[in-house]
Design a protein around this motif. Structure first.
Motif, PDB file in Angstrom:
ATOM      1  N   LYS A   1       0.815  -1.220   0.000  1.00 22.05           N
ATOM      2  CA  LYS A   1       0.000   0.000   0.000  1.00 22.05           C
ATOM      3  C   LYS A   1       0.846   1.266   0.000  1.00 22.05           C
ATOM      4  N   THR A   2       2.102   1.127   0.441  1.00 16.41           N
ATOM      5  CA  THR A   2       2.926   2.332   0.533  1.00 16.41           C
ATOM      6  C   THR A   2       3.732   2.604  -0.734  1.00 16.41           C
ATOM      7  N   ILE A   3       3.688   1.699  -1.693  1.00 11.44           N
ATOM      8  CA  ILE A   3       4.504   1.949  -2.885  1.00 11.44           C
ATOM      9  C   ILE A   3       3.620   2.119  -4.124  1.00 11.44           C
ATOM     10  N   PRO A   4       4.124   2.845  -5.113  1.00  6.00           N
ATOM     11  CA  PRO A   4       3.320   3.005  -6.324  1.00  6.00           C
ATOM     12  C   PRO A   4       3.258   1.691  -7.114  1.00  6.00           C
ATOM     13  N   ILE A   5       2.055   1.267  -7.419  1.00  6.31           N
ATOM     14  CA  ILE A   5       1.879   0.030  -8.183  1.00  6.31           C
ATOM     15  C   ILE A   5       1.267   0.380  -9.529  1.00  6.31           C
ATOM     16  N   SER A   6       1.802  -0.207 -10.601  1.00  7.72           N
ATOM     17  CA  SER A   6       1.267   0.104 -11.931  1.00  7.72           C
ATOM     18  C   SER A   6       0.070  -0.781 -12.256  1.00  7.72           C
ATOM     19  N   LEU A   7       0.194  -2.066 -11.964  1.00  9.46           N
ATOM     20  CA  LEU A   7      -0.877  -2.991 -12.320  1.00  9.46           C
ATOM     21  C   LEU A   7      -0.723  -4.286 -11.544  1.00  9.46           C
ATOM     22  N   PHE A   8      -1.821  -5.020 -11.452  1.00  5.94           N
ATOM     23  CA  PHE A   8      -1.764  -6.386 -10.953  1.00  5.94           C
ATOM     24  C   PHE A   8      -2.062  -7.324 -12.111  1.00  5.94           C
ATOM     25  N   ALA A   9      -1.280  -8.392 -12.223  1.00  5.90           N
ATOM     26  CA  ALA A   9      -1.578  -9.400 -13.242  1.00  5.90           C
ATOM     27  C   ALA A   9      -1.666 -10.749 -12.544  1.00  5.90           C
ATOM     28  N   ILE A  10      -2.732 -11.466 -12.806  1.00  5.77           N
ATOM     29  CA  ILE A  10      -2.891 -12.782 -12.196  1.00  5.77           C
ATOM     30  C   ILE A  10      -2.702 -13.826 -13.290  1.00  5.77           C
ATOM     31  N   ASP A  11      -1.592 -14.539 -13.207  1.00  5.87           N
ATOM     32  CA  ASP A  11      -1.293 -15.545 -14.235  1.00  5.87           C
ATOM     33  C   ASP A  11      -1.918 -16.872 -13.806  1.00  5.87           C
ATOM     34  N   GLU A  12      -2.217 -17.735 -14.760  1.00  7.17           N
ATOM     35  CA  GLU A  12      -2.841 -19.030 -14.456  1.00  7.17           C
ATOM     36  C   GLU A  12      -4.083 -18.819 -13.583  1.00  7.17           C
ATOM     37  N   ALA A  13      -4.911 -17.869 -13.998  1.00  4.80           N
ATOM     38  CA  ALA A  13      -6.016 -17.425 -13.153  1.00  4.80           C
ATOM     39  C   ALA A  13      -7.062 -18.508 -12.887  1.00  4.80           C
ATOM     40  N   HIS A  14      -7.072 -19.580 -13.688  1.00  2.48           N
ATOM     41  CA  HIS A  14      -8.051 -20.644 -13.419  1.00  2.48           C
ATOM     42  C   HIS A  14      -7.826 -21.271 -12.046  1.00  2.48           C
ATOM     43  N   CYS A  15      -6.645 -21.068 -11.479  1.00  2.63           N
ATOM     44  CA  CYS A  15      -6.353 -21.616 -10.144  1.00  2.63           C
ATOM     45  C   CYS A  15      -7.280 -21.037  -9.073  1.00  2.63           C
ATOM     46  N   VAL A  16      -7.969 -19.935  -9.393  1.00  4.64           N
ATOM     47  CA  VAL A  16      -8.857 -19.329  -8.407  1.00  4.64           C
ATOM     48  C   VAL A  16     -10.208 -20.047  -8.374  1.00  4.64           C
ATOM     49  N   SER A  17     -10.469 -20.851  -9.398  1.00  2.77           N
ATOM     50  CA  SER A  17     -11.798 -21.446  -9.518  1.00  2.77           C
ATOM     51  C   SER A  17     -11.830 -22.908  -9.109  1.00  2.77           C
ATOM     52  N   GLU A  18     -12.811 -23.215  -8.305  1.00  2.00           N
ATOM     53  CA  GLU A  18     -12.955 -24.615  -7.890  1.00  2.00           C
ATOM     54  C   GLU A  18     -13.388 -25.506  -9.046  1.00  2.00           C
TER      55      GLU A  18
END
Ligand code: ADP
Ligand code: MG
Ligand code: ZN
Length: 717
Positions: free
Chosen positions: A124-141
């Motif tokens: 939260k204290t640093i500048p972030i440009s973007l978030f990328a979630i690779d292999e995003a199917h891992c989030v789905s049951e």
């Protein structure tokens, strides 16, 4: 963007969809992208990471993948690092230091780090440009490798409301897609579903006549090329490895029975070109980004098409030609059935059987392999001839089955196209059943016309006719066989039909060329490959990270002997030019000096990228359909005006909907009906249209299902 693409990555042009995805990320829009393996997902977030202010945070599930990706980014001159449990406390604090002083363009982390409050506070204290979630199917049951850690990502958009989030995966059924988007909480994301067509892969199937000699023959033709051979059991991996070692082939095994250290060592040896071939069970592959895998052999029948596609997908990530060979023997079917029979849940059992049946179909019918694969993933392939499978290239033996086809269809036609597969076969072989006697089907002309052949043969003929769409199954619970137009033509002798020859194939396959691939200087290639390997060992990175095979091939076509020439080669960016340019130009100059006869071809801009003429033709025909549609014509009217089948026009509209260019789906299908079909896709958890049509008991047509499918695939949830 193009400037950064060339300077940093050394590429001249974007792969399909990369540009659109990057544009949206730069505009701070959330993105959800489904792209096949090798589609170039990493670049979609690495390029914005370079352009945008702040650190790009990438969430990735596997430590080995993270390391390779970071190595590759560093080789391109991007400042990158990863944080995971493999680091020592000192290394860890060094990276935190870099992060806090805004020195990192790219930071890879494992998902569980997201659950650590202290880490989130730092972020939260640093500048972030973007978030990328690779292999995003891992989030789905619903996904095949669900990772509970990924659930810690569910708050990401709330915790960081002003930062764009993009999610990438190579697999997503409708349920998985929806699940990923809602779980991560993507805010009306830009959705991309790239085609799953891997144009540079050549698919072929051969009858399994003797694995060992067949594989040795294959390896002889692919000397020194890195490749994977899949086998179904540990024991068979072990035996094949022993055999190949005896033949003097550079090979290592990989299966779950080896110790973790051994597995890691073997995987790394393969990744770094220290060993050429790996023999493995399907435990091998996750976490391999090696881009120069030149072939994948399946020595046993795969259980299903998903797995087959994923495993073959590991070949040719660099976009250069690669081979996928399946050795098919019907004796593998009962082995797989045995495991399916052990499944406790009946529903799962029947789904697995259906999937097995599809993979047998893939191997045994006279239908373009690529078309079959793509159809499995809900894509309609409209090319007549893909040019890069054994069926289309014509190097597989075929037999005329017109007469047998006529026998089957005549039995169908004489009984009013009112009966299912089993009864039709009974008529053909002249079986004496109660039903046949009751219906007096023993009196029709075709009764017993095929009694000289086994029932299994007739089952095969029917499967072939179904696969080639000469006949179709109609009706829900008790489907009957009906004839299509194509079938009618065959029955009346106006068209012929061929099947694949089912015994051993003796004929040597003709050499084939996949369009767009140029021949290169193989002697030089070997020299450059040795140079690359030496440099890789020195820099402690996998060779393909230094330069991909594609880049070396370009060097072996255009012989760049100065740095100015070298920078024009695809895959050579500024950092790599500085690091390796001189080594490679020197080697090339020496080679040219030794071979004064070599003539260096002129380069036209179109040589810079792989030519894909097929693609272009397709685009213009889609454009025509688009024009007609915009003039207000219906599918039927367009089909008539263009003298094409409605299903072809539907195929064009599918692409247009998927690309977001046609949004007025209501003009094509009634909204209430659309909703119903949409629900069916979710209920059946598939992108296939077959099950939808079947489930609807004929109220939904294939074309309707296809249009709605494209609409769901595009729709923002
Ligand atoms: P994915 O993660 O989608 O499987 P990767 O990001 O690993 O694919 O990329 C596969 C390969 O394609 C890499 O070797 C990468 O350098 C290469 N690549 C990516 N984009 C391009 C491009 N625009 N032109 C040429 N090669 C590319
Ligand atoms: Mg990837
Ligand atoms: Zn084909």
């Amino acid at each position: 963007m193009l400037n950064t693409l060339k300077k940093v990555f050394g590429f001249e042009s974007f792969r399909p969809n990369q540009e659109a995805i990057i544009k949206n990320i730069l505009e701070k829009r959330d993105v959800f992208a489904v792209m096949p393996t090798g589609g170039g997902k990493s670049l979609c977030y690495q390029l914005p990471a370079r352009i945008m202010k702040g650190t790009a945070v990438v969430i990735s599930p596997l430590i080995s993948l993270m390391k390779d990706q970071v190595d590759a980014a560093i080789e391109n001159g991007i400042s990158a690092a990863f944080l995971n449990s493999s680091l020592s406390p000192q290394e860890m604090s060094g990276i935190y230091q870099q992060l806090k002083s805004n020195d990192l363009e790219l930071l890879y982390i494992a998902p569980e780090r997201f659950a650590m409050p202290s880490f989130l506070e730092t972020l939260k204290t640093i500048p972030i440009s973007l978030f990328a979630i690779d292999e995003a199917h891992c989030v789905s049951e619903w996904g095949h490798d669900f990772r509970p850690d990924y659930l810690s990502l569910c708050n990401i958009t709330q915790t960081f409301p002003h930062i764009p989030v993009s999610a990438f995966t190579a697999t997503a059924t409708p349920n998985v897609q929806e699940d990923i988007i809602t779980k991560i909480g993507l805010r009306s994301p830009y959705i991309i579903r790239a085609s799953f067509n891997r144009q540079n892969l050549f698919y072929q199937v051969k009858s399994k006549t003797g694995i060992e000699s067949q594989i040795v023959d294959f390896l002889k033709e692919h000397e020194d090329e890195p490749g994977i051979i899949y086998r179904s059991t540990r024991d068979s991996v072990f035996r094949l490895t022993e055999f190949l070692v005896d033949q003097g082939i550079s090979v290592l095994p990989y299966h779950a029975g080896l110790s973790p250290e051994e597995r890691k060592r073997n995987q790394e040896a393969f990744s770094r070109d220290r060993v050429t071939v790996i023999v493995a069970t399907i435990a091998f592959g996750m976490g391999i980004d090696k881009s120069n895998v030149r072939f994948v052999i399946h020595a046993d029948l795969p259980k299903n098409i998903e797995g087959y596609y994923q495993e073959t997908g590991r070949a040719g990530r660099d976009g250069e030609r690669a081979d996928c060979l399946l050795l098919f023997g019907r004796q593998d079917i009962p082995k797989i059935r045995f495991f399916i029979d052990q499944m406790p849940n009946e529903n799962e059992r029947s789904i697995s059987m259906e999937k097995l049946y599809k993979s047998v179909k893939y191997a045994s019918h006279n239908v373009c392999r690529r078309r079959q694969l793509l159809e499995y993933f809900g894509e309609t392939y409209t090319e007549e001839n893909c040019g890069a499978c054994d069926i289309c290239a014509g190097n597989i033996e075929k037999v005329d089955i017109t007469v047998d086809a006529q026998i089957v269809m005549s039995a169908m036609s004489r009984t009013g196209q009112y009966f299912g597969i089993r009864h039709i076969i009974d008529i053909v072989v002249g079986a004496d059943t109660k039903r046949i006697r009751e219906l007096q089907h023993n009196e029709i002309k075709t009764y017993g016309a095929g009694k000289h052949k086994e029932k299994k043969h007739w089952q095969f003929i029917i499967d072939e006719l179904l696969a080639q769409e000469a006949i179709a199954q109609d009706g829900g619970q008790y489907p009957v066989l009906i004839m299509t137009n194509k079938g009618t033509e065959i029955l009346y002798g106006r068209e012929k039909i061929e099947g694949l020859k089912r015994e051993e194939i003796k004929k040597k396959p003709k050499a084939f060329k996949v369009s767009g691939f140029q021949p290169y200087d193989e002697v030089l290639f070997d020299k450059l490959r040795v140079l690359r390997k030496g440099l890789a060992e020195e820099h402690k990175v996998p060779p393909y990270i230094i330069f991909s095979d594609m880049t070396l091939h370009q060097m072996c076509i255009y012989y760049p002997s100065t740095l100015d020439e070298m920078i024009t080669i695809s895959g050579v960016g500024e950092t790599k030019l500085e690091r390796y340019g001189t080594d490679f130009t020197k080697e090339i100059r020496a080679h040219l000096d030794k071979n004064p006869d070599i003539s260096i071809p002129e380069r036209s801009p179109s040589d810079l990228t792989v030519n894909r003429p097929q693609q272009k033709v397709k685009e213009s025909t889609i454009e025509k359909t688009y024009e007609f549609f915009n003039e207000g014509l219906s599918v039927k009217e367009i089909a008539k005006a263009r003298n094409l089948a409605s299903s072809t026009i539907t195929g064009h509209l599918e692409s247009l909907i998927r690309d977001g260019r046609v949004a007025e789906i209501d003009r094509l299908i009634d909204p209430a009906k659309r909703n119903t079909i949409e629900e069916m896709f979710f209920a059946l958890k598939t992108w296939n249209t077959g099950p939808i049509v079947e489930y609807s008991k004929g109220t939904v047509s294939y074309d309707d299902a296809r249009l709605v499918r494209a609409y769901i695939q595009r729709k923002t949830i």
